[in-house]
Design an enzyme around this catalytic site. Structure first.
Site, PDB file in Angstrom:
ATOM      1  CG  LEU A 189      -1.856  -1.188   1.352  1.00 40.65           C
ATOM      2  CD1 LEU A 189      -2.748  -1.039   2.583  1.00 40.65           C
ATOM      3  CD2 LEU A 189      -2.715  -1.355   0.107  1.00 40.65           C
ATOM      4  CG  HIS A 209      -3.317   1.281  -2.159  1.00 41.38           C
ATOM      5  ND1 HIS A 209      -1.959   1.174  -2.323  1.00 41.38           N
ATOM      6  CD2 HIS A 209      -3.858   0.541  -3.154  1.00 41.38           C
ATOM      7  CE1 HIS A 209      -1.689   0.396  -3.351  1.00 41.38           C
ATOM      8  NE2 HIS A 209      -2.827  -0.001  -3.879  1.00 41.38           N
ATOM      9  CG  ASP A 212      -5.229   1.021 -11.842  1.00 41.88           C
ATOM     10  OD1 ASP A 212      -4.403   0.399 -12.508  1.00 41.88           O
ATOM     11  OD2 ASP A 212      -4.996   1.410 -10.671  1.00 41.88           O
TER      12      ASP A 212
HETATM   13  P1  AMP Z   1      -3.930  -2.088  -6.663  1.00 40.35           P
HETATM   14  O1  AMP Z   1      -3.492  -2.460  -5.284  1.00 40.35           O
HETATM   15  O2  AMP Z   1      -2.826  -1.603  -7.542  1.00 40.35           O
HETATM   16  O3  AMP Z   1      -4.811  -3.129  -7.288  1.00 40.35           O
HETATM   17  O4  AMP Z   1      -4.847  -0.820  -6.461  1.00 40.35           O
HETATM   18  C1  AMP Z   1      -5.957  -0.836  -5.599  1.00 40.35           C
HETATM   19  C2  AMP Z   1      -6.745   0.415  -5.800  1.00 40.35           C
HETATM   20  O5  AMP Z   1      -5.926   1.546  -5.542  1.00 40.35           O
HETATM   21  C3  AMP Z   1      -7.235   0.565  -7.258  1.00 40.35           C
HETATM   22  O6  AMP Z   1      -8.536   1.116  -7.241  1.00 40.35           O
HETATM   23  C4  AMP Z   1      -6.238   1.527  -7.840  1.00 40.35           C
HETATM   24  O7  AMP Z   1      -6.760   2.276  -8.913  1.00 40.35           O
HETATM   25  C5  AMP Z   1      -5.973   2.422  -6.641  1.00 40.35           C
HETATM   26  N1  AMP Z   1      -4.697   3.113  -6.812  1.00 40.35           N
HETATM   27  C6  AMP Z   1      -3.495   2.561  -7.093  1.00 40.35           C
HETATM   28  N2  AMP Z   1      -2.563   3.523  -7.255  1.00 40.35           N
HETATM   29  C7  AMP Z   1      -3.194   4.710  -7.087  1.00 40.35           C
HETATM   30  C8  AMP Z   1      -2.797   6.076  -7.133  1.00 40.35           C
HETATM   31  N3  AMP Z   1      -1.538   6.421  -7.389  1.00 40.35           N
HETATM   32  N4  AMP Z   1      -3.718   7.026  -6.906  1.00 40.35           N
HETATM   33  C9  AMP Z   1      -5.006   6.692  -6.653  1.00 40.35           C
HETATM   34  N5  AMP Z   1      -5.459   5.429  -6.592  1.00 40.35           N
HETATM   35  C10 AMP Z   1      -4.568   4.453  -6.804  1.00 40.35           C
END
Ligand code: AMP
Length: 275
Positions: free
Chosen positions: A29, A33, A146
């Site tokens: 994280l 997140h 994303d």
């Molecule tokens: P992940 O752990 O990469 O699957 O991401 C989990 C959630 O966090 C997803 O909804 C991602 O779009 C969001 N997320 C990841 N990186 C970012 C970021 N830099 N800014 C905002 N949301 C993010």
């Protein structure tokens, strides 16, 4: 904050909750997140985050194996931002048997990432549906980092009546503009420096958007990134922000979105910007 591994235990703990906000993650994280969790805590009585590296959405086993995992640190971070429950299941808890459903991903899931990563969005759809079934959230929070995934989940939730309000929050960035990502951990100092050029290229075309067609802007973006040989661009597209297809009109009079995917030192990064 309670950490729960079993589906049954989580269901029981949440059974009579009237306002559940849910943040699905794959762990490792960072602030991106944590912003989602904070917002969920503002808007809901109870906040559930999940940490689950979903094997079905990786189309390369190497990428799955190399995905960073640091659950103890993640739990510490979640404790400080108002998370009530963290669901940390094994694969068999989420998929006691494989989900054989084929999701209709059109119109937003069959282009860009959908084309470049075959099977990826089927895996995303299937894990999100399953996690929604287990958690039963009223609202779920996703990052616009994303962007296509957010659009797809919103579309699926509405078209398949999942009954979950899907909320998208802005991308959290490093001071140099690089979108925060768990995958950034796999880059060295030079890789990180170069990776900031991805967002710089998106800003570059955003600043030249007026009066230029999507094709012209894509060409400018490609030329900008062409100056950095260690960046291997997979795609850079300027599209309509809702259909992810060619914009019409295509002259900057309507909002458009630029999205890219690129490889740096064996790490695949994505980013996007409204232009
Ligand atoms: P992940 O752990 O990469 O699957 O991401 C989990 C959630 O966090 C997803 O909804 C991602 O779009 C969001 N997320 C990841 N990186 C970012 C970021 N830099 N800014 C905002 N949301 C993010």
């Amino acid at each position: 904050m309670r950490v729960i591994q079993s589906t049954e235990e989580l269901r029981e703990a949440l059974s009579d909750q009237e306002s559940i906000g849910f943040v699905p993650t794959m762990g490792a994280l960072h602030q991106g997140h944590l912003d989602l969790v904070r917002r969920a805590a503002e808007e809901n009585r109870v906040v559930v985050a999940s940490i689950f590296v979903n094997p079905t959405q990786f189309n390369q086993t190497e990428d799955f194996d190399n995905y960073p995992r640091q659950v103890d640190r993640d739990l510490e971070l979640l404790r400080n931002v108002g998370c009530d429950f963290v669901f940390v299941p094994e694969v068999r808890e989420v998929f006691p048997e494989p989900d054989r459903q084929q999701y209709d991903l059109s119109p937003v899931g069959d282009v860009l990432e959908g084309e470049e990563r075959p099977g990826h969005f089927q895996g995303v759809a299937s894990v999100v549906k399953r996690l929604f079934e287990i958690v039963g959230p009223h609202r779920a929070y996703f990052g616009l980092k994303d962007y296509q995934q957010y659009l797809l989940i919103k579309h699926l939730s509405e078209s398949l009546d999942w009954g979950v309000e899907v909320i998208g929050l802005p991308t959290v960035r490093e001071p140099d503009g690089l979108a925060r990502s768990s995958r950034n951990q796999r880059l060295d100092k030079e890789g990180l420096r170069i990776a900031s050029k991805l967002y710089a290229s998106l800003q570059y075309i955003r600043d030249r958007s007026a009066g230029h067609s999507s094709e012209q802007l894509e060409k400018m973006g490609r030329a900008y990134l062409g100056a950095f040989p260690s960046i291997r661009l997979e795609y850079l597209k300027v599209v309509d922000p809702l259909t992810l297809r060619k914009p019409s009109p295509d002259d900057g009079s309507q909002p458009r979105r630029a999205l890219l995917a690129a490889w740096i030192s064996g790490v695949r990064l994505i980013d996007n910007i409204e232009i």
